[in-house]
Design an enzyme around this catalytic site. Structure first.
Site, PDB file in Angstrom:
ATOM      1  N   ASP A 667      -5.576  35.785  34.039  1.00  0.00           N
ATOM      2  CA  ASP A 667      -6.331  34.800  33.256  1.00  0.00           C
ATOM      3  C   ASP A 667      -7.744  35.271  32.974  1.00  0.00           C
ATOM      4  O   ASP A 667      -8.310  34.974  31.917  1.00  0.00           O
ATOM      5  CB  ASP A 667      -6.323  33.427  33.922  1.00  0.00           C
ATOM      6  CG  ASP A 667      -6.756  33.440  35.366  1.00  0.00           C
ATOM      7  OD1 ASP A 667      -7.017  34.522  35.918  1.00  0.00           O
ATOM      8  OD2 ASP A 667      -6.819  32.353  35.976  1.00  0.00           O
ATOM      9  N   CYS A 668      -8.336  36.020  33.897  1.00  0.00           N
ATOM     10  CA  CYS A 668      -9.685  36.560  33.653  1.00  0.00           C
ATOM     11  C   CYS A 668      -9.648  37.605  32.539  1.00  0.00           C
ATOM     12  O   CYS A 668     -10.564  37.682  31.713  1.00  0.00           O
ATOM     13  CB  CYS A 668     -10.244  37.169  34.930  1.00  0.00           C
ATOM     14  SG  CYS A 668     -10.369  35.993  36.296  1.00  0.00           S
TER      15      CYS A 668
END
Length: 953
Positions: A667-668
């Site tokens: 997700d980062c």
């Protein structure tokens, strides 16, 4: 001939099952991240030596040929069992079970019966049982107790004014000056440490009262946990605002109250721009858990209390933090909004005493009374027991076995530790080393403080405790994930393995090899992360292990490199000094912030903000800059090293914190990539790249990011965190932690899936020719996964924040960006869920009990919000409703009105309840969220609904 036919039939059945499980047609079975088919992939798998036998380290799954063998073996065993059962019954009952024309040898009838049983088994496991990544519904056993503090205003310590937070190159210079040599490697951007060293030049004087008004989030200098135990980050924000004003910049006006959404947005972005660091990131308090700092204190104590790790001033601020968060009953919670637990209390008491507090100290007396009232330290959770063993305050027989020789198992073994979720893996790795070495503080038997602690922490004499019988003891308040009967049996067997004489020759043979492998693996983790390590728990345990490997030599180079990175984890706020849950959330917060500013259409009104974010994201992409590629970490990106140390691909990803940390996350990476794509639409950024004041990010680097995102997709269509799911759902039955849930494998998450899928969608829109078929296929599978996780009431459970408002935002956003019609039932139900939970004041609110109980908090954010609502939850709900283009304009308007009402005159918002949660049961702080998400929500609502919002505001 018949055996050949049977073998072929079974092989075909296994291929079909593997195809079903991967969601691919037969001709694509085995396709991997590089787009190779089964034969091509298998050729490179064998010839190039990528991976290990039978195991794909990237996908995290058994290889298709091995899956076929598993199914053949399982079927043959079932077939054999059916034949044996038939023969036994026929021998026992004779003609009763005799079927005309059928003898007891292998028959086609028994084959078909066995095949039918096996196919039913596949049907049940593949389609009828809950998906492994489904977090499940509400827990039957809810949290019953509430935290409570005495009403005691606690002023800031006078010494706190001497501290300031320094970043990037200045932080490296200060560390080098402290140690007298260069010990740090990796990109300096994003690193922030606290120091008492004064500024090199005197700042221009500013009005301190005005600085406090801007920085306080509506609070005073007095910290009162009974009002709100969450810090508002006042010292940090005051420093940055002071520097901003001293440089001659103008603050937002406090006089004029915004009359429109756009005016509120401009004031909010102006305020938040004052908090941006020169290297481009936004920082903040990322504390909250109370089991982190005590581990560091134990390490500091048993390593001889080196001042280069924690000096006297730091110790005083850490003791202040512990006193601030002691509750009325004398205990401490697992985190700062948790009711008191044995886990938090034993560790905080231990830390307070090791840092020099006298046992007659009122805080110690109250803390010990709570601990003893609930059964003493024997009743604390296993992670606390581990630190007690290291310090010499508990015998190792009182801790369940953590055998390092598990790492010697073949990689294909169904429960090899390399298949665990990386955070659990990297914690139990040093635990295995230290347990296997039976490491104990070398002066434990002669240290008078340790002798006192042995007397204090238990309700019976230390010498009388039958330690091996205490291994399973745990207080109900700590027991979030009770040890399963399977794990209890395994632990009991391992206890025999540890103590029975018959096993000692074998153990003495393999244990040294296991310890050696653990030491090698930890050394690799240290180098891959520039000695930051994946998180604070394994950071501390790796450091103690390195100290043991160095035979207690503090001058050992690796030990010094470890100590030099301790400062990366410390944070100072109005409640004292704490240890963060990571080395920060810099990249995560910054990626969100720039997307919010982009959707507010304010990037070019704040060009310096945009250019600084670009500089940060460019330097933050992992192993993609000259500086990062020159580190020792870079060699570990090779296929051989990744296979040896179970590492996923790293190059091209973005981290949660800093490039030097070295662990990319799905997700980062997704949010980082989306942030860069937003900035490519900024005129200021494009001009900076063109004139050379900003460094370009090549198309190849963006393709690297998209490529790594594709590798994160699990076979269920969802995306995991750091790497693919390598294990099975039953691993969770082996969870030994008691205090955390869902830690054993890397599940697919709604949040990780949305961030990855939407980034792939945005990337595909900008670069349509790069792996387009694979990206479209990934998006289609991901959309189906998101829909599969949606609850019947329309919600998604949020695993990484509080909780359903967060999950629903990610769920709706993911579906919409993946092509789901906004009129679909899935999106309509999700919107109705949010509208149902809107409170009378127009806002939404939840606290951490939503995550703990897996059910929407009945009273919202009652304790630390505004009449049950909170600005962050409200922002998440509005982001979800506006991306779905919800047609209930009045509900949207009420939510927007609520955010504007809660906005402070300076453009900030108040710090309310804790926003973050991990592993179901532990809250964690994100002070940036109170700015980032209201900005983003107001910007998106303004873009979606336009002038309709300002009507009747």
């Amino acid at each position: 001939m018949i055996l050949f036919v049977i073998g072929c039939t079974i092989a075909v059945a296994a291929l079909i099952q593997a195809s079903i499980s991967q969601g691919l047609p037969l001709e694509q079975l085995g396709v991997r991240s590089r787009g190779r088919g089964l034969l091509s992939w298998f050729y490179h798998y064998c010839v190039d030596g990528v991976g290990v036998a039978g195991y794909d380290p990237i996908l995290g799954a058994f290889s298709p040929p091995l899956r076929i063998l598993f199914h053949i073996s399982a079927f043959l065993m079932l077939w054999s069992a059916v034949i044996s059962t038939y023969d036994s019954l026929q021998s026992e009952f004779g003609i009763l079970f005799e079927i005309p024309g059928i003898k007891s040898e292998i028959t086609s009838s028994l084959f078909l019966l066995s095949l039918s049983i096996y196919l039913v088994f596949l049907l049940v496991t593949q389609y009828l049982l809950p998906a492994v990544s489904d977090p499940g519904g509400p827990r039957p056993h809810r949290i019953q107790r509430q935290p409570q503090w005495d009403n005691r205003p606690i002023p800031l310590p006078g010494s706190m004014k001497q501290w300031r937070c320094v970043i990037a190159e200045e932080s490296h210079a200060i560390t080098e000056a402290t140690f007298g040599e260069s010990l740090l490697s990796g990109e300096p951007f994003g690193r922030d440490i606290w120091t008492q060293k004064p500024y090199n030049s005197k700042l221009k004087a500013v009005d301190e009262k005005f600085v406090h008004e801007l920085a306080s989030g509506g609070r005073t200098d007095i910290f009162n946990p009974s009002v709100n135990p969450n810090s508002a980050d006042i010292p940090y924000r005051a420093q940055l605002i002071r520097e901003y004003l001293a440089a001659g910049n103008s603050p937002p006006s406090l006089e004029k109250e915004p009359q429109s959404v756009q005016a509120a947005l401009r004031k909010a972005v102006h305020f938040y721009s004052m908090l941006q660091r020169d290297d481009g990131h936004w920082g903040g308090d990322y504390g909250g858990p109370h089991f982190l700092m005590p581990g560091l204190v134990v390490a500091w104590y048993i390593m001889g209390k080196p001042k280069s790790m924690l000096d006297d001033e730091s110790i005083e601020l850490m003791k202040h933090y512990i006193r601030c968060h002691q509750q009325s009953d004398g205990g401490w919670g697992t985190h700062l909004e948790s009711p008191s637990t044995q886990f938090g209390s034993v560790l905080m008491y231990l830390a307070l005493r090791l840092m020099g507090a006298d046992k007659e100290d009122p805080a110690c007396q109250k803390g010990l009374e709570f601990i003893r009232l609930h059964g003493g330290a024997l009743m604390t959770a296993s992670w606390a027991k581990f630190y007690l063993c290291l310090a010499g305050c508990m015998h190792w027989d009182g801790h369940n076995s953590v055998p390092p020789e598990m790492w010697l198992l073949p990689n294909w073994f169904p429960f090899h530790p390399g298949r665990m979720w990386c955070h659990a893996r990297m914690v139990y790795l040093p635990m295995g080393y230290l347990y296997g070495s039976r490491y104990v503080y070398t002066e434990a038997e002669t240290d008078p403080l340790i002798k006192e602690l042995r007397e204090e922490l238990y309700v019976q004499p230390y010498e009388s405790i039958d330690w091996i019988k205490t291994r399973h003891m745990v207080a109900p308040m700590d027991n979030y994930s009770p040890i399963s009967k399977l794990m209890e049996t395994a632990q009991n067997l391992l206890a025999r393995y540890e103590t029975w004489a018959i096993f000692q020759p074998f153990k003495n043979l393999v244990r040294p090899r296991g310890i050696k492998l653990c030491a090698e693996y930890m050394a690799a983790e240290d180098l891959q992360t520039n000695f930051i390590d994946i998180g604070p728990v394994n950071k501390v345990l790796n450091m103690i292990s390195a100290y043991d490997v160095a035979k207690g030599n503090l001058e050992d180079h690796s030990v010094k490199r470890h100590i030099a990175r301790v400062a990366d984890y410390m944070w100072v706020a109005e409640d004292g000094m704490k240890m963060k849950g990571y080395n920060g959330s810099q990249c995560w917060d910054t990626s969100f912030a720039v997307q919010g500013i982009y959707e507010a259409d304010l990037m070019d009104e704040f060009p310096d903000v945009s250019k600084r974010v670009w500089a940060y994201l460019e330097r933050c992409q992992i192993l993609s800059t000259e500086t990062s590629m020159a580190t020792e970490a870079y060699k570990y990106e090779s296929a051989a090293y990744r296979a040896r140390f179970y590492r996923h691909i790293s190059k091209g990803g973005w981290p949660f914190s800093t490039s030097a940390h070295g662990w990319p996350i799905s997700d980062c990476t997704g949010e980082g990539l989306k942030g860069v794509l937003c900035l490519l639409k900024s005129n200021a950024v494009l001009e900076g790249i063109e004139n050379g004041t900003l460094k370009a990010i090549s198309t190849k680097r963006l393709e690297d990011a998209a490529n790594i995102l594709l590798t994160y997709q699990n076979e269920d269509g969802g995306f995991a965190t750091y790497e693919n799911n390598r294990g099975f759902g039953w691993y969770e039955d082996l969870n030994p932690s008691e205090v955390f849930g869902s830690i054993m494998i890397d599940y697919s998450y709604c949040e990780c899936s949305m961030a990855s899928l939407t980034a792939l969608a945005d990337f595909h829109e900008t670069f349509p020719d790069h792996r387009s078929d694979e990206i479209r296929h990934a998006i289609d599978k991901g959309r189906d996964f998101l829909k599969s996780l949606q609850r019947p009431d329309g919600s998604w459970y949020g695993s990484w924040a509080c909780c359903f408002c967060y999950g629903v935002w990610f769920g709706i956003e993911g579906l919409v960006k993946c092509g789901e019609p906004k009129t679909s039932q899935a999106i309509k139900k999700a919107c109705q869920f949010l509208l149902h939970h809107q409170r009378r004041n127009g806002g939404w609110g939840e606290d951490f009990t939503s995550c703990y109980d897996k059910d929407y908090a009945a009273n919202g954010m009652e304790a630390y919000g505004d009449d049950g609502s909170g600005v962050v939850n409200t922002a998440w709900a509005l982001l979800a409703l506006s991306v779905a283009e919800c047609d209930d304009i009045e509900a949207i308007r009420r939510g927007v009105r609520y955010l504007m009402k809660r906005q402070l005159p300076c453009g900030d918002w108040p710090q309310e309840g804790i926003a973050g949660v991990f592993n179901r049961a532990c809250g964690i702080t994100y002070t940036a969220y109170r700015n980032v998400f209201p900005i983003w929500a107001l910007g998106r609502c303004s873009a979606t609904y336009g002038d309709l919002l300002d009507k009747e505001l």
